[in-house]
Design an enzyme around this catalytic site. Structure first.
Site, mmCIF file in Angstrom:
data_model
loop_
_atom_site.group_PDB
_atom_site.id
_atom_site.type_symbol
_atom_site.label_atom_id
_atom_site.label_comp_id
_atom_site.label_asym_id
_atom_site.label_seq_id
_atom_site.Cartn_x
_atom_site.Cartn_y
_atom_site.Cartn_z
ATOM 1 N N ASP A 1 9.203 2.678 1.558
ATOM 2 C CA ASP A 1 8.021 3.381 2.050
ATOM 3 C C ASP A 1 7.937 3.121 3.551
ATOM 4 O O ASP A 1 7.525 2.054 3.990
ATOM 5 C CB ASP A 1 6.764 2.870 1.335
ATOM 6 N N PHE B 1 0.854 -1.197 0.000
ATOM 7 C CA PHE B 1 0.000 0.000 0.000
ATOM 8 C C PHE B 1 0.882 1.236 0.000
ATOM 9 O O PHE B 1 1.766 1.373 0.850
ATOM 10 C CB PHE B 1 -0.942 0.041 1.204
ATOM 11 N N LYS C 1 2.712 10.053 8.615
ATOM 12 C CA LYS C 1 2.050 9.537 9.821
ATOM 13 C C LYS C 1 2.674 10.030 11.147
ATOM 14 O O LYS C 1 2.353 11.124 11.594
ATOM 15 C CB LYS C 1 2.023 8.012 9.748
#
Ligand SMILES: Cc1ncc(COP(=O)(O)O)c(C=O)c1O
Length: 402
Positions: free
Chosen positions: A218, A131, A248
């Site tokens: 990532d 993702f 995040k």
């Protein structure tokens, strides 16, 4: 206070609750009910809610200067870039507003790297069950057909390999031309909390060196202490990627993302190649700097490792006799309890019981507690979650045999 309105685009299946206040690892809803937060807004609020240092940083900077523009110097941005470079070993930083935007920057760097090599139609290897975001390029990179459906034609230039499979990468190297980069998560979060197999990232590094590809990580979900190291790649000593994306946990809730580059990738962007109006403004950069200060001051990276071990051990013990629990995996405070059946229903059951959890990949309970959890909160999470799972399974069995 309800969120039910016809004026919001219905992009989310929302849980029937609205939170109005938070403190540490607890949230309160609009009816005054308290919840234990084992999700942290999906790996964002690592320092918990209303952390006094974060509140103070926001207030101080809001009263001084929130935004100017990236056409001017931004001292807090430069300071944060230096700080991120120091803890990661990376060389340069671009700031955006989200994880997807950070990955877009990574993908653009790979394209510029290709141009430098004289490659007109470059390919980036991405993984199954990955993702990377919801923008056009990052959804094309994502290994989930449901996320891509309806948005074709997809951005091209991606090749896919099974996660954790070095032989598959070697096979692509032998059969495909014009590969310029590999983009991979150190632990697949959305994909079901799958940690990379031991030695996998080192193997990816070796292949990138051998074939002159960029190794792009990532770390949007794994970064900023969550896995028990500042960054997921640091679990393999001596390893350094060429490109890394963050978001995040970096801002504890203020929107900030970052794309970091090292070595041959560090100076690929030139003026005019990339930009962002809001990216890296004085407010978010001061807050992110404070996040790093607090994590360092309070030893929260080591704490994430210890808490993660405590929770995983606790759950393993409590659920040892439960056959439906296939495995409990993860790294630090990114934890997955893998069941042998779809368990999305548990999210609502937990909510009703005052506990915030997530289910991903259909049958994996994902826990992302804040790094400021106390031992008592960790033990409370274990006890409450184990009881929920056992009760739910018992009810399911009853239903099946009825
Ligand atoms: C690994 C990873 N990359 C990228 C993203 C996208 O981040 P954002 O939602 O901030 O665009 C996420 C979000 O869940 C993620 O987990």
């Amino acid at each position: 206070m309800s969120t039910a309105t016809s004026h919001l685009m219905p992009t989310y299946n929302r849980q029937p609750v609205s939170f109005v206040r938070g403190e540490g690892a607890r949230l309160w809803d609009d009816a005054g009910r308290v919840y234990l937060d084992a999700l942290s807004g999906i790996a964002v609020t690592g320092l918990g809610h209303a952390h006094p240092d974060i509140t103070a940083a926001i207030c101080a900077q809001a009263g001084t200067l929130i935004h100017t523009s990236n056409v001017y110097g931004i001292p807090w941005q430069a300071k944060l870039a230096d700080r991120l470079a120091a803890i990661s070993g990376m060389g340069s930083v671009f700031f955006g507003n989200s994880g997807a935007a950070a990955n877009e920057a990574s993908i653009k760097l790979a394209r510029l790297f290709a141009r430098q090599k004289g490659i007109a139609e470059p390919k980036i290897i991405v993984m199954e069950t990955s993702f990377h975001g919801r923008t056009m390029a990052t959804l094309a990179a994502t290994g989930n057909a449901a996320i891509q459906k309806g948005f074709e034609p997809l951005v091209g230039g991606f090749l896919r390999a099974p996660y954790g499979d070095l032989a598959a990468l070697r096979a692509l190297a032998e059969t495909q031309s014009d590969i310029v980069a590999v983009l991979v998560e150190p632990v697949q979060g959305e994909g079901g909390v799958r940690p990379a197999p031991e030695g996998y990232l080192r193997g990816v590094r070796a292949l990138c060196d051998q074939f002159d590809w960029l190794m792009m990580l990532d770390e949007v979900q794994t970064g900023i202490g969550r896995t028990g190291q500042w960054f997921g790649f640091q679990h393999e000593p001596g390893l350094l990627p060429d490109v890394m994306s963050l978001a995040k946990g970096l801002g504890n809730g203020v929107p900030i993302g970052a794309c970091l580059a090292a070595g041959k990738a560090a100076q690929l962007f030139a003026p005019g190649n990339h930009g962002s109006t809001f990216g890296g403004n004085p407010l978010v950069c001061r807050v992110a700097h404070t996040v790093l200060d607090v994590i360092e001051r309070d030893g929260l990276v080591a704490r994430a490792a210890a808490l993660g071990a405590r929770i995983r051990t606790g759950l393993s013990t409590a659920l040892a006799e439960v056959a439906a629990v296939q495995t409990i995996r993860g790294q630090g405070l990114l934890i997955g309890v893998v069941l042998d059946r779809p368990c999305g229903e548990l999210v609502r059951r937990a909510l009703d019981a005052g506990l915030l959890i997530n289910v991903t990949a259909g049958s994996v309970i994902r826990l992302l507690p804040p790094l400021i959890f106390t031992d008592a909160e960790a033990d409370e999470l274990v006890a409450r979650l184990a009881a929920l799972i056992v009760d739910w399974l018992a009810e399911n069995e009853t239903q099946i045999t009825d």
